[in-house]
Design a protein around this motif. Sequence first.
Motif, mmCIF file in Angstrom:
data_model
loop_
_atom_site.group_PDB
_atom_site.id
_atom_site.type_symbol
_atom_site.label_atom_id
_atom_site.label_comp_id
_atom_site.label_asym_id
_atom_site.label_seq_id
_atom_site.Cartn_x
_atom_site.Cartn_y
_atom_site.Cartn_z
ATOM 1 N N CYS A 42 0.821 -1.220 0.000
ATOM 2 C CA CYS A 42 0.000 0.000 0.000
ATOM 3 C C CYS A 42 0.849 1.262 0.000
ATOM 4 O O CYS A 42 0.379 2.330 -0.381
ATOM 5 C CB CYS A 42 -0.935 0.006 1.202
ATOM 6 S SG CYS A 42 -2.132 -1.328 1.164
ATOM 7 N N ASP A 43 2.085 1.149 0.440
ATOM 8 C CA ASP A 43 2.972 2.312 0.483
ATOM 9 C C ASP A 43 3.945 2.354 -0.691
ATOM 10 O O ASP A 43 4.753 3.259 -0.793
ATOM 11 C CB ASP A 43 3.766 2.311 1.794
ATOM 12 C CG ASP A 43 2.855 2.410 2.999
ATOM 13 O OD1 ASP A 43 1.830 3.128 2.916
ATOM 14 O OD2 ASP A 43 3.148 1.766 4.013
ATOM 15 N N SER A 44 3.880 1.357 -1.572
ATOM 16 C CA SER A 44 4.800 1.336 -2.703
ATOM 17 C C SER A 44 4.351 2.322 -3.777
ATOM 18 O O SER A 44 3.194 2.720 -3.814
ATOM 19 C CB SER A 44 4.931 -0.077 -3.261
ATOM 20 O OG SER A 44 3.698 -0.516 -3.757
ATOM 21 N N PRO A 45 5.271 2.725 -4.655
ATOM 22 C CA PRO A 45 4.973 3.786 -5.609
ATOM 23 C C PRO A 45 3.985 3.421 -6.705
ATOM 24 O O PRO A 45 3.442 4.287 -7.362
ATOM 25 C CB PRO A 45 6.338 4.122 -6.219
ATOM 26 C CG PRO A 45 7.170 2.937 -5.977
ATOM 27 C CD PRO A 45 6.648 2.287 -4.733
ATOM 28 N N GLY A 46 3.717 2.159 -6.908
ATOM 29 C CA GLY A 46 2.706 1.785 -7.898
ATOM 30 C C GLY A 46 3.260 1.601 -9.293
ATOM 31 O O GLY A 46 4.452 1.560 -9.512
ATOM 32 N N SER A 70 11.333 3.770 -20.696
ATOM 33 C CA SER A 70 11.313 3.371 -19.289
ATOM 34 C C SER A 70 12.080 4.373 -18.418
ATOM 35 O O SER A 70 11.587 4.823 -17.379
ATOM 36 C CB SER A 70 11.917 1.964 -19.146
ATOM 37 O OG SER A 70 11.915 1.551 -17.807
ATOM 38 N N ALA A 71 13.285 4.725 -18.847
ATOM 39 C CA ALA A 71 14.098 5.697 -18.104
ATOM 40 C C ALA A 71 13.417 7.061 -18.053
ATOM 41 O O ALA A 71 13.425 7.739 -17.020
ATOM 42 C CB ALA A 71 15.486 5.805 -18.734
ATOM 43 N N LEU A 72 12.798 7.455 -19.162
ATOM 44 C CA LEU A 72 12.080 8.728 -19.230
ATOM 45 C C LEU A 72 10.931 8.764 -18.225
ATOM 46 O O LEU A 72 10.758 9.742 -17.494
ATOM 47 C CB LEU A 72 11.548 8.942 -20.653
ATOM 48 C CG LEU A 72 10.576 10.100 -20.863
ATOM 49 C CD1 LEU A 72 11.286 11.436 -20.694
ATOM 50 C CD2 LEU A 72 9.937 9.996 -22.247
ATOM 51 N N ILE A 73 10.151 7.699 -18.182
ATOM 52 C CA ILE A 73 9.012 7.641 -17.251
ATOM 53 C C ILE A 73 9.500 7.700 -15.806
ATOM 54 O O ILE A 73 8.947 8.440 -14.988
ATOM 55 C CB ILE A 73 8.161 6.378 -17.508
ATOM 56 C CG1 ILE A 73 7.434 6.496 -18.845
ATOM 57 C CG2 ILE A 73 7.170 6.147 -16.367
ATOM 58 C CD1 ILE A 73 6.757 5.208 -19.303
ATOM 59 N N ALA A 74 10.548 6.940 -15.487
ATOM 60 C CA ALA A 74 11.078 6.943 -14.120
ATOM 61 C C ALA A 74 11.585 8.338 -13.738
ATOM 62 O O ALA A 74 11.273 8.845 -12.657
ATOM 63 C CB ALA A 74 12.190 5.908 -13.983
ATOM 64 N N ALA A 75 12.353 8.949 -14.615
ATOM 65 C CA ALA A 75 12.922 10.272 -14.314
ATOM 66 C C ALA A 75 11.823 11.327 -14.183
ATOM 67 O O ALA A 75 11.900 12.200 -13.314
ATOM 68 C CB ALA A 75 13.908 10.671 -15.406
ATOM 69 N N THR A 76 10.805 11.241 -15.027
ATOM 70 C CA THR A 76 9.751 12.262 -15.017
ATOM 71 C C THR A 76 8.803 12.102 -13.841
ATOM 72 O O THR A 76 8.416 13.087 -13.216
ATOM 73 C CB THR A 76 8.956 12.214 -16.340
ATOM 74 O OG1 THR A 76 9.875 12.376 -17.427
ATOM 75 C CG2 THR A 76 7.917 13.317 -16.400
ATOM 76 N N THR A 77 8.437 10.863 -13.527
ATOM 77 C CA THR A 77 7.458 10.633 -12.452
ATOM 78 C C THR A 77 8.099 10.579 -11.078
ATOM 79 O O THR A 77 7.404 10.690 -10.069
ATOM 80 C CB THR A 77 6.692 9.315 -12.671
ATOM 81 O OG1 THR A 77 7.615 8.217 -12.614
ATOM 82 C CG2 THR A 77 5.932 9.320 -13.980
ATOM 83 N N GLY A 78 9.426 10.360 -11.029
ATOM 84 C CA GLY A 78 10.105 10.220 -9.747
ATOM 85 C C GLY A 78 9.914 8.838 -9.135
ATOM 86 O O GLY A 78 10.279 8.618 -7.981
ATOM 87 N N LYS A 79 9.375 7.903 -9.901
ATOM 88 C CA LYS A 79 9.172 6.545 -9.403
ATOM 89 C C LYS A 79 10.361 5.679 -9.797
ATOM 90 O O LYS A 79 11.004 5.918 -10.820
ATOM 91 C CB LYS A 79 7.880 5.969 -9.971
ATOM 92 C CG LYS A 79 6.649 6.735 -9.484
ATOM 93 C CD LYS A 79 5.375 6.073 -9.928
ATOM 94 C CE LYS A 79 4.173 6.828 -9.379
ATOM 95 N NZ LYS A 79 2.961 6.038 -9.493
ATOM 96 N N PRO A 80 10.673 4.664 -9.010
ATOM 97 C CA PRO A 80 11.811 3.804 -9.345
ATOM 98 C C PRO A 80 11.581 3.082 -10.674
ATOM 99 O O PRO A 80 10.471 2.620 -10.954
ATOM 100 C CB PRO A 80 11.851 2.785 -8.203
ATOM 101 C CG PRO A 80 10.913 3.266 -7.161
ATOM 102 C CD PRO A 80 9.992 4.254 -7.786
ATOM 103 N N GLU A 81 12.627 2.997 -11.483
ATOM 104 C CA GLU A 81 12.481 2.322 -12.771
ATOM 105 C C GLU A 81 12.119 0.852 -12.592
ATOM 106 O O GLU A 81 11.524 0.236 -13.473
ATOM 107 C CB GLU A 81 13.741 2.473 -13.617
ATOM 108 C CG GLU A 81 13.512 2.029 -15.049
ATOM 109 C CD GLU A 81 14.634 2.400 -15.995
ATOM 110 O OE1 GLU A 81 14.476 2.135 -17.208
ATOM 111 O OE2 GLU A 81 15.672 2.946 -15.556
ATOM 112 N N SER A 82 12.422 0.288 -11.429
ATOM 113 C CA SER A 82 12.080 -1.115 -11.175
ATOM 114 C C SER A 82 10.566 -1.348 -11.179
ATOM 115 O O SER A 82 10.117 -2.484 -11.292
ATOM 116 C CB SER A 82 12.684 -1.580 -9.848
ATOM 117 O OG SER A 82 12.168 -0.820 -8.772
#
Length: 161
Positions: A42-46, A70-82
């Motif tokens: 519930c606390d994970s970034p989704g 993938s890298a673009l989405i992670a960098a833009t959203t601030g969510k881990p690329e994993s």
Amino acid sequence: MSRAAVFAFAAVCLASSVSAWAPSMQASRRPFSLNSSSDPICDSPGDPSMILNVSVDLGDKKVDIMKGVSALIAATTGKPESYVSVSLNDNASVIFGGEETNCALGCMYSIGAINKENNGAIQKGVSELLAPHGIPEDKMYINYFDVARENCGWSSRTFAG
């Protein structure tokens, strides 16, 4: 056997099979909670995910483009690329403006991080990644969807727990 008798028999069978599994379903149901601090999911970034369909053949550059998105989405959203997932379907049957032309159609889903600034940055970045492959920026739609935690599944459950 008459049609009415067949329907009556089917109704009895259905009712008995439902009553056989309904108690176990009730017992396994958990109460709904928006913030279940006892469940770390519930606390994970989704889930930020993107599905892109492009009308051109990307050849051996396909995986590189997927990694770039993938890298673009992670960098833009601030969510881990994993947590990021990308699907890129090249040679797709896609038309734009009623014409068979080089084009792309996509959807991005995320629990949060869907907003004007992020969407614009992702749109620009994806356009830049696809332009060298003959897809003009004005022949691409990406729709952005902010997904509720309970509407996104991962690891045999939803992000709501």
